[in-house]
Design an enzyme around this catalytic site. Structure first.
Site, PDB file in Angstrom:
ATOM      1  N   HIS A   1       4.704 -40.335  -3.279  1.00 34.53           N
ATOM      2  CA  HIS A   1       4.249 -41.838  -3.396  1.00 34.53           C
ATOM      3  C   HIS A   1       5.029 -42.754  -4.447  1.00 34.53           C
ATOM      4  CE1 HIS A   1       0.499 -40.560  -0.889  1.00 34.53           C
ATOM      5  NE2 HIS A   1       1.246 -41.535  -0.507  1.00 34.53           N
TER       6      HIS A   1
ATOM      7  N   GLU B   1       3.547 -46.354  11.733  1.00 34.44           N
ATOM      8  CA  GLU B   1       4.267 -46.790  11.034  1.00 34.44           C
ATOM      9  C   GLU B   1       5.974 -47.299  11.679  1.00 34.44           C
ATOM     10  OE1 GLU B   1       2.414 -44.751   9.663  1.00 34.44           O
ATOM     11  OE2 GLU B   1       1.674 -46.091   7.125  1.00 34.44           O
TER      12      GLU B   1
HETATM   13  C1  LIG Z   1       2.345 -42.132   6.097  1.00 35.19           C
HETATM   14  C2  LIG Z   1       1.529 -43.189   5.578  1.00 35.19           C
HETATM   15  N1  LIG Z   1       1.191 -44.353   5.961  1.00 35.19           N
HETATM   16  C3  LIG Z   1       0.487 -45.137   5.548  1.00 35.19           C
HETATM   17  C4  LIG Z   1      -0.601 -44.132   3.841  1.00 35.19           C
HETATM   18  C5  LIG Z   1      -1.434 -44.660   3.092  1.00 35.19           C
HETATM   19  N2  LIG Z   1      -3.005 -43.996   3.577  1.00 35.19           N
HETATM   20  C6  LIG Z   1      -3.267 -43.151   2.508  1.00 35.19           C
HETATM   21  S1  LIG Z   1      -4.757 -42.751   2.922  1.00 35.19           S
HETATM   22  C7  LIG Z   1      -4.314 -43.846   4.209  1.00 35.19           C
HETATM   23  C8  LIG Z   1      -6.274 -43.699   5.090  1.00 35.19           C
HETATM   24  C9  LIG Z   1      -6.385 -42.653   5.660  1.00 35.19           C
HETATM   25  O1  LIG Z   1      -7.395 -41.787   6.684  1.00 35.19           O
HETATM   26  P1  LIG Z   1      -8.216 -40.628   7.502  1.00 35.19           P
HETATM   27  O2  LIG Z   1      -6.707 -40.759   8.498  1.00 35.19           O
HETATM   28  O3  LIG Z   1      -8.433 -41.865   8.591  1.00 35.19           O
HETATM   29  O4  LIG Z   1      -8.729 -40.166   6.035  1.00 35.19           O
HETATM   30  P2  LIG Z   1      -9.492 -40.316   5.134  1.00 35.19           P
HETATM   31  O5  LIG Z   1      -9.049 -40.892   4.399  1.00 35.19           O
HETATM   32  O6  LIG Z   1     -10.230 -41.201   5.716  1.00 35.19           O
HETATM   33  O7  LIG Z   1      -9.549 -39.034   5.512  1.00 35.19           O
HETATM   34  C10 LIG Z   1      -3.478 -44.787   4.116  1.00 35.19           C
HETATM   35  C11 LIG Z   1      -3.385 -46.171   5.400  1.00 35.19           C
HETATM   36  C12 LIG Z   1       0.203 -42.925   4.214  1.00 35.19           C
HETATM   37  N3  LIG Z   1      -0.461 -42.062   2.797  1.00 35.19           N
HETATM   38  N4  LIG Z   1       0.765 -42.188   4.659  1.00 35.19           N
END
Ligand SMILES: Cc1ncc(C[n+]2csc(CCOP(=O)(O)OP(=O)(O)O)c2C)c(N)n1
Ligand SMILES: Cc1ncc(C[n+]2csc(CCOP(=O)(O)OP(=O)(O)O)c2C)c(N)n1
Ligand SMILES: [Mg+2]
Ligand SMILES: [Mg+2]
Lengths: 341, 334, 334, 341
Positions: free
Chosen positions: C129, C60
């Site tokens: 959230h 971000e």
């Molecule tokens: C700082 C932040 N930005 C965006 C999100 C929204 N978000 C939640 S999970 C996710 C994807 C994360 O992917 P990854 O790190 O690969 O973990 P996985 O879900 O594959 O276990 C996003 C963009 C968030 N929770 N926190």
């Protein structure tokens, strides 16, 4: 440069080899002016004519001048707060810069910014930012805008050795790499972030190797030698222009003064400082130009004398310059004026 | 009692609490070898060693977040941010993590830490280095927010903050470090959430904190003289929780209030205090609650402009005249 | 007029502005190939291509900061943060950079960008959230802050935000994306800073925005019925600048105000509005300004608790009874 | 492991070789239970009994179980929001976990946290955090506290392939390296952050090489094989315990379901998903245990049946469990109680 995405080893061409005599002398004169400007600022700060924080670039002038010389019309330079010389290399006049430091209406940004916040976008100088590392995403966005507009412009973005550990740098390098942005990041490694020696807080050295993690060409150069500086940066500009790939460079350099005017600098010994000063970029270039028959002792002192006289006039005019009008407080918060509370 | 500087009072509080509890450690940029950008940690490295007085890289999210984790792990971190302008980089660790740890974990985890550093305008530091961003924290349940105006308060509040079992945000003021005052020796602890009457008065309540309170304290007799008003100075000292009782008691007596705040007033702690007063003292107010804040502009560099942008005597006295409907002396609008 | 969802209205505004001006582009997590986490950008990648609809890494500070730089470079970035809970990571780019660019550069640079995304409680999303962090932005001069309650407002305000020459923070509500309403076709632009009377009434002014306003609109007739009050609903739509005139006009008519805010009330936009009313309408208020906000706790996960923590009819009607001193019908405290 | 600060290549010892038959069977049973738990959660979510966001670990169970097995008393595990299996491996009962997902007073954290925020610090489970990357500085701080207390404990900190690009990771890795913190960072590379394939947003691959930039030992392992997972993590734990150095590991893995319950998963083809499922960690371990004579078809179905029955009971009890009392809203904001407004 031999390989993409590897270490920048020098591309064989030395851009500096094709500099004209006049350009070389101008470079020298500019650096002398930089030095005298900074010294004048230091004295004025001591006399209470300059306020707040004031960070001098003394010792690092070659980086400002070498980088600026590598820029073409439309290219952009972005840095942190140690920027007087950079702004001046990009066409802010000594008077405009000094008036700004004095907080006067005639200053580069009307007294609104001061020492840390100089700007001259018309000449490609995009500040002038006070939070360590903050300029890096900003500069990356400027590079994005250039690529979007397909205008061929390149951004050069400076940061300190202390700034490299900010998360913003990691995020920016990844973005610049995945989107192939035409930007040259340069770490001015003067070995200290305020009083902290870089090796006390960094696991990175050599810093430029961080580029490799992001598939970004990287390299290092002697930032105390303006011709080597110009060569390395020119090569990176060339890469940005021809391939739109970023470069991550480390400039080895020294600041001869404290971090800012309030720093007594106890973290360096006298000997260490003397050693650093022995690589002063101004005599280093003078030596080269003397060897090439472009300079001699007489010319050197003439240039120096002219610089000193210029600064004397600049200081006098700055002292007499008007303060900003109180009405300025409410302009430029928004385009339409008003503070729009 | 000993007379000392605000920074020395903070230093004393740190030293005493580090002496008292091995779990307390200090971490931040330049706090150790440089003895602190504002010399608050002078001598602490020598005294407590590099295990407990730690220089960090410039990486506010990383080291503040590390402090949050260390607190969960059973330590008591005092994390210095050089100024709160920079702490904005670490807000995720504070707002999204520290403030919610105890609640989300149903009390199985806690986060006893102090985030402290300089706030406010230090003098011609321009737009990025002069901010008072207290409301980024006062808006958040789970945080306590403290702001000290005098050396004694600095000591007594910092000791409480360090002993508090929850995260405390501790605002020092860049322009107060070199101010002087008497400070009680040894065990001197001011409970968080307790305000202070800095001057008793009958005519009008002026609420302020941090440097603005200090300025008022220094100039209040002259201001009373100039305005002909007997001013009561109330320092909440904690901006969350706020000592409503003390404030209401004063307002119910004077029936008039001016809130002086160095921060921008929009959605600020000052707005909150005003809101509470108009509700808590509705029938007692002879004039609307009036506020003097940072003008609603970024801070300009040039010193004469800065003086106009910050709260100043002219603006405060105009506010005093306004809440007294001209009963106060002086001023073109009086 | 066409009936459409809030998310469709936003989508239409984006598409029209991207059509109108090549400099406008959309960037954010999942905005392109996934068509948006909340489907606001549905179809935009197909229509405008990958140069102008761009998926970012989860970074971000990096991509919002990149947007800030791109705006300085002459583009008009619309940067989507999936939710404003995450935008806290990017505040340095917004508060310390974007908001100060024009001022510090004495007008030689500008930052025409929109930061937009979801705010508020989406339903059992727990403490991290569910936040309404508007006051982190409303506190800052140099930013405009907008919040849309209906599909029509969403369209008209987003178009204005994109055309605005300065940074605009645009709050959508996680629980409003699937709500419906009539939306004018084509060129429909609502000036920033202009509020709206969502229901005219004579007895009491209720000020709210975003989802809280929507809830009120949906339930207001029943609430009037239950309370016996003729409620006027005022939606400021912009939280900075605030449409003081519209608010004051309403309060001077009804003499009673309740502010309903989904955010925590401490040092919030609601506190600001209350402060302004008590000063701007001092002689008109028959009761103190009363507020209904998020309880001062992090959001618990469990749905029955969430329902109590958010503003709800019980708490709003209690406030209505309080400002009418029991003239309203119903309720134990009535 | 051969060289410090290089690539973790396996230290010759395979920790898994000394696992007892009982341990191996327990491991298998645990993973089957994990799978059934997650499937039950999915069904309950569909029936509206679980609220908000719900991220399943189906496909990645080996990582939870392998890591947990490598932990000793006092060690700590920290992760993001995809944590049911991890919490359960660390001793949160199926009932406590399910009750929490159902939002009930009897849940792991009394209904205050839900799916993303489980905690059991007494057993070394430290959450349970919702902002991508946010758990990494926190976990680094836990490691700091252990080193400060000299208690010999090691922290294992998980993050996703999407999380790696957050600035917080860069800052944390540098801190862990310069201060030699006993922590094992593990990237669960399941190739997607929500709908975004990692190679679309990353210049890093292979991700684990990022460790090299910070002078941190790094390596990768097959996260679909619980024994290899256990071996790799054990080796890293051993390094942390004996040298207090961090390790940065990449676990190659797949999630078989959508990102969360609301993700239709259109970014993967059916074939691709089928290929991923062919490396399911549960049959993979079963196969090994069958070869070693520890399992046969009959035992496999008995274990499975027991798991299903257990979950049935768990679901029933969860449905009957009480909602939290309204008074809970005001507890645990602060230690002394009250919301202290
Ligand atoms: C700082 C932040 N930005 C965006 C999100 C929204 N978000 C939640 S999970 C996710 C994807 C994360 O992917 P990854 O790190 O690969 O973990 P996985 O879900 O594959 O276990 C996003 C963009 C968030 N929770 N926190
Ligand atoms: C985010 C942030 N943190 C801390 C500071 C305070 N600060 C100003 S300059 C500086 C040192 C920076 O060192 P370096 O990046 O090496 O640059 P140099 O001063 O050597 O040019 C620090 C810590 C700041 N301005 N911004
Ligand atoms: Mg440096
Ligand atoms: Mg992933």
């Amino acid at each position: 440069m031999a390989t993409q995405k590897g270490k920048q080893e020098g591309n064989g061409k030395q851009a500096s080899a094709s500099l004209s005599d006049e350009q070389l002398l101008d470079l020298y004169t500019e650096m002398v002016n930089h030095r005298r400007f900074e010294e004048s600022a230091a004295r004025s700060y001591g006399m209470g004519r300059i306020y707040g924080f004031c960070h001098l670039h003394i010792g690092q002038e070659a980086i400002a001048s070498g980088a600026s010389l590598a820029m073409a019309d439309g290219d952009m330079m972005v840095s942190a707060y140690r920027i007087h010389t950079m702004a001046i290399s990009r066409g802010v006049t000594h008077q405009e810069a000094m008036d700004e430091l004095f907080g006067r209406a005639t200053g580069n940004v009307g007294g609104m910014g001061g020492s840390m916040h100089l700007f001259k976008p018309d000449n490609g100088f995009y500040g002038g930012w006070g939070l360590v590392g903050q300029q890096v995403p900003t500069a990356t966005g400027l590079a994005f805008s250039n690529k979007y507009k397909e205008n061929g412009a390149v951004v050069v973005c400076f940061m300190g050795d202390g700034a490299v550990h900010q998360g913003a740098i990691h995020e920016s390098l990844n973005l610049a790499s995945i989107w192939s942005l035409p930007i040259v990041y340069i770490v001015e490694n003067n070995h200290y972030g305020m009083g902290t020696a870089v090796d006390r807080i960094s696991s990175l050295p050599p810093i430029h190797r961080l580029g490799a993690a992001y598939d970004i060409d990287h390299g290092e150069f002697d930032g105390m030698d303006v011709l080597k500086t110009y060569d390395a940066i020119s090569e990176a500009f060339e890469r940005a222009r021809s391939t739109s790939r970023p470069t991550f460079l480390e400039a080895h350099c020294s600041r001869f003064r404290g971090h800012s005017m309030s720093d007594p600098g106890k973290y360096r010994t006298r000997d260490q400082l003397a050693e650093e000063k022995s690589r002063d970029p101004i005599p280093t270039l003078a030596q080269t130009l003397v060897e090439r028959g472009l300079l001699d002792d007489e010319k050197i002192s003439a240039i120096d004398k002219a610089a000193k006289e210029r600064m004397k006039k600049v200081l006098k005019a700055a002292e007499e310059a008007p303060w900003p009008d109180a009405s300025e407080i409410h302009t430029n918060v928004f385009a339409e004026g008003g503070t729009n509370g | 009692m000993a007379e000392m500087l605000y920074r020395e009072a903070l230093n004393q509080a740190l030293a005493e609490e580090m002496e008292r509890d091995d779990r307390v450690f200090l971490m931040g940029e330049e706090v150790a070898e440089y003895n602190g950008a504002y010399k608050v940690s002078q001598g602490l490295l020598d005294r407590f060693g590099s295990k407990r007085v730690i220089d960090t890289p410039i990486a506010e999210l990383g080291f503040v977040g590390l402090g949050v984790g260390a607190a969960m792990g059973g330590l008591i971190p005092v994390v210095e941010v050089m100024t709160f302008n920079f702490a904005i980089l670490s807000l995720d660790a504070i707002v999204n993590t520290a403030a919610k740890t105890r609640y989300m974990s149903n009390g199985t985890l806690s986060c006893p830490m102090v985030l402290r550093g300089a706030t406010g305008a230090g003098g011609a530091l321009a737009a990025q280095h002069s901010q008072s961003l207290e409301s980024q924290y006062t808006n958040i349940p789970g945080l306590k927010v403290v702001s000290a105006a005098t050396p004694a308060d600095a000591k007594g509040l910092l000791k409480s903050a360090i002993r508090d079992p929850d995260p405390v945000i501790f605002f020092e003021h860049e322009s107060l470090y070199a101010t002087k005052g008497d400070v009680p020796e040894g065990e001197y602890v001011i409970p968080l959430g307790r305000g202070d009457v800095k001057r008793a008065g009958a005519d009008v309540t002026v609420i302020a904190w941090s440097r603005q309170m200090r300025n008022l304290m220094d100039g209040v007799e002259a201001m009373c003289e100039r305005t002909g008003l007997d001013i009561e100075l109330i320092d909440p000292r904690s901006l969350r929780p706020i000592d409503e009782d003390l404030i209401f008691e004063s307002v119910r007596k004077t029936n008039r209030v001016v809130i002086v705040e160095e921060a921008w007033g929009h959605s600020s702690a000052g707005a909150e205090i005003s809101d509470r007063i108009q509700r808590g003292c509705f029938d007692y107010l002879d004039a609307p609650v009036t506020r003097v804040s940072h003008l609603e502009v970024p801070m300009p560099y040039s010193p004469p402009l800065e003086a106009l942008v910050l709260p100043n005597n002219d603006r405060i006295e105009a506010a005093l005249r306004s809440v007294t409907y001209g009963a106060a002396k002086g001023g073109a609008d009086g």
